[in-house]
Design a protein around this motif. Structure first.
Motif, PDB file in Angstrom:
ATOM      1  N   ARG A 155       1.197  -1.410  -0.272  1.00 18.79           N
ATOM      2  CA  ARG A 155       0.149  -0.173  -0.215  1.00 18.79           C
ATOM      3  C   ARG A 155       0.405   0.943  -0.222  1.00 18.79           C
ATOM      4  N   TYR A 156       0.378   2.367  -0.686  1.00 19.70           N
ATOM      5  CA  TYR A 156       0.647   3.667  -0.779  1.00 19.70           C
ATOM      6  C   TYR A 156       0.058   4.596  -0.051  1.00 19.70           C
ATOM      7  N   SER A 166      -4.378  -2.562  -0.691  1.00 22.25           N
ATOM      8  CA  SER A 166      -5.803  -1.674   0.584  1.00 22.25           C
ATOM      9  C   SER A 166      -5.327  -3.223   1.786  1.00 22.25           C
ATOM     10  N   ASP A 167      -4.767  -4.086   1.173  1.00 19.66           N
ATOM     11  CA  ASP A 167      -4.880  -4.828   2.766  1.00 19.66           C
ATOM     12  C   ASP A 167      -3.956  -5.345   2.858  1.00 19.66           C
ATOM     13  N   SER A 168      -2.746  -5.076   1.944  1.00 16.24           N
ATOM     14  CA  SER A 168      -1.102  -4.896   2.741  1.00 16.24           C
ATOM     15  C   SER A 168      -1.094  -4.788   4.016  1.00 16.24           C
ATOM     16  N   PRO A 169       0.111  -5.879   4.684  1.00 17.18           N
ATOM     17  CA  PRO A 169       0.371  -5.089   5.687  1.00 17.18           C
ATOM     18  C   PRO A 169       1.763  -4.283   5.029  1.00 17.18           C
ATOM     19  N   VAL A 170       1.662  -3.983   4.166  1.00 11.87           N
ATOM     20  CA  VAL A 170       3.062  -2.868   4.194  1.00 11.87           C
ATOM     21  C   VAL A 170       2.791  -1.511   3.567  1.00 11.87           C
ATOM     22  N   THR A 186      -5.450   0.887  -7.673  1.00 12.54           N
ATOM     23  CA  THR A 186      -5.390  -0.405  -7.493  1.00 12.54           C
ATOM     24  C   THR A 186      -3.200  -0.983  -8.609  1.00 12.54           C
ATOM     25  N   PRO A 187      -2.965  -1.761  -8.158  1.00 17.43           N
ATOM     26  CA  PRO A 187      -2.270  -1.797  -8.647  1.00 17.43           C
ATOM     27  C   PRO A 187      -1.826  -2.447 -10.301  1.00 17.43           C
ATOM     28  N   ASP A 228      11.246  -5.142   7.225  1.00 16.23           N
ATOM     29  CA  ASP A 228      10.705  -6.545   7.849  1.00 16.23           C
ATOM     30  C   ASP A 228       9.192  -6.973   7.632  1.00 16.23           C
ATOM     31  N   SER A 229       8.472  -5.623   7.459  1.00 15.52           N
ATOM     32  CA  SER A 229       7.095  -5.663   6.800  1.00 15.52           C
ATOM     33  C   SER A 229       7.224  -6.332   5.555  1.00 15.52           C
ATOM     34  N   ALA A 230       7.850  -5.633   4.603  1.00 11.23           N
ATOM     35  CA  ALA A 230       7.666  -6.444   3.464  1.00 11.23           C
ATOM     36  C   ALA A 230       8.327  -7.925   3.076  1.00 11.23           C
ATOM     37  N   LEU A 231       9.576  -7.764   4.001  1.00  9.65           N
ATOM     38  CA  LEU A 231      10.620  -9.074   4.031  1.00  9.65           C
ATOM     39  C   LEU A 231       9.082 -10.467   4.613  1.00  9.65           C
ATOM     40  N   ALA A 232       8.328 -10.140   5.395  1.00  9.48           N
ATOM     41  CA  ALA A 232       7.169 -10.505   5.536  1.00  9.48           C
ATOM     42  C   ALA A 232       6.736 -11.265   4.738  1.00  9.48           C
TER      43      ALA A 232
END
Length: 341
Positions: A155-156, A166-170, A186-187, A228-232
């Protein structure tokens, strides 16, 4: 390439505004024969200061009781500012752990996976997708761990304008300083994605993840949190990464892509690290491939001497031949962008 001492001085100047700790350590290291000798383990053609600092950061995280850790906000909550005891502690740590540092200097690379740079790729790839009028096959050159290949999973937030997954933890925050970049809600649709790197990092490997964290400068807490969130996210479904040469192995990669979609080749801060003749050969090859199928190339400039920002160009074939558009200038880590078309 400048000698080791000059490299440390140059990085001290570069880091002055963003990492007082590294600016101080580099200035002191440039005048210390023992530290410079240790840095000589870095192979020619690589940046010794970056690798030495990352190696120390990597090992210090495993030795948080050492007095040097007091100066690292990435390791202790209430860190000290650099003072007269800081460099002696750094020097002591380097010499005491030299046998562990040297292998890292010889084998590791400066492969910072700047996830926030995806905030620049989002509008750039959206521009390509709009021109292609359909899904894309994405190929990244020099992707490190491939986290930017997953740009559509984030999400940006651009100055309060939120787009992306919209559902991203990042959530990646960036500021638009100029222009009107395409920011679809949307992407863009990515049919396939693959990266080519001489030394790809594996997001499922703990040592590789720790190395990525160590490459982030100690004061840059926001970058570390995004990483860290992107790695997850990546660990749940890692991107496909091929160990190889971005010129020698690119033809086979392109030949293996879906034939019913346009290709988007991406490289951000890669070409400045390779010889000019390789960069020219890559350009010749990709421009030739543009005559064979729809192929777009988002390429970072090979010269990073322009100051606080770097640029991204869009190359593609039109009825008038190969067209190049300078799309965007941006802060190297993606903190802000200026859209130019």
């Amino acid at each position: 390439m400048p000698d080791r001492q000059t490299q440390f001085w140059d990085l001290a100047t570069w880091a002055e505004d963003t990492s007082p700790l590294y600016a101080y350590l580099c200035r002191e290291a440039a005048a210390d024969d023992a530290v410079l000798d240790l840095a000589s383990a870095v192979p020619e053609g690589r940046q010794a200061p970056h690798l030495l600092l990352a190696a120390v950061h990597y090992l210090l995280d495993r030795n948080p009781d050492h007095r040097l850790a007091q100066y690292y906000p990435s390791i202790v909550a209430d860190s000290r500012e650099p003072d007269d005891e800081c460099f002696p502690a750094f020097r002591e740590f380097c010499l005491d752990h030299a046998d562990d540092i040297r292998p890292l200097l010889r084998t590791r690379r400066t492969q910072t996976n700047a996830v926030r740079r995806s905030a620049v790729l989002y509008p750039a790839i959206a521009q390509v997708a709009r021109a292609a009028d359909g899904p894309l096959a994405l190929v990244e050159l020099g992707p490190s761990a491939g986290l930017n290949l997953l740009f559509d999973r984030y999400r940006y937030d651009y100055d309060g304008h939120v787009v992306g997954n919209s559902d991203s933890p990042v959530t990646i925050e960036s500021s638009v300083r100029r222009g009107d970049p395409p920011l679809p809600e949307t992407p863009p649709v990515i049919r396939s994605r693959v990266g080519i790197d001489r030394n790809p990092l594996d997001v499922t490997d703990a040592a590789d993840r720790d190395w990525l964290r160590a490459l982030i400068w100690p004061e840059h807490e926001d970058r570390r949190a995004v990483l860290d969130s992107a790695l997850a996210v990546a660990r749940d479904d890692p991107p496909e990464l091929i160990e190889g040469d971005m010129l020698d192995d690119l033809p086979a990669v392109l030949d293996g892509l879906p034939t019913d979609v346009s290709v988007c080749v991406v490289n951000t801060l890669v070409l400045y690290q390779v010889p000019e003749q390789l960069s020219e050969a890559l350009s010749t090859f990709l421009e030739d491939r543009m005559t064979q199928r729809p192929l777009h190339w988002l390429t970072g400039q090979p010269d990073l001497s322009g100051g606080e920002s770097v640029g991204l160009d869009w190359k593609r074939r039109t009825d008038d031949g190969i067209q190049t558009t300078h799309l965007v200038d941006y802060e190297p880590h993606g903190a802000w962008l200026s859209w130019l078309p």
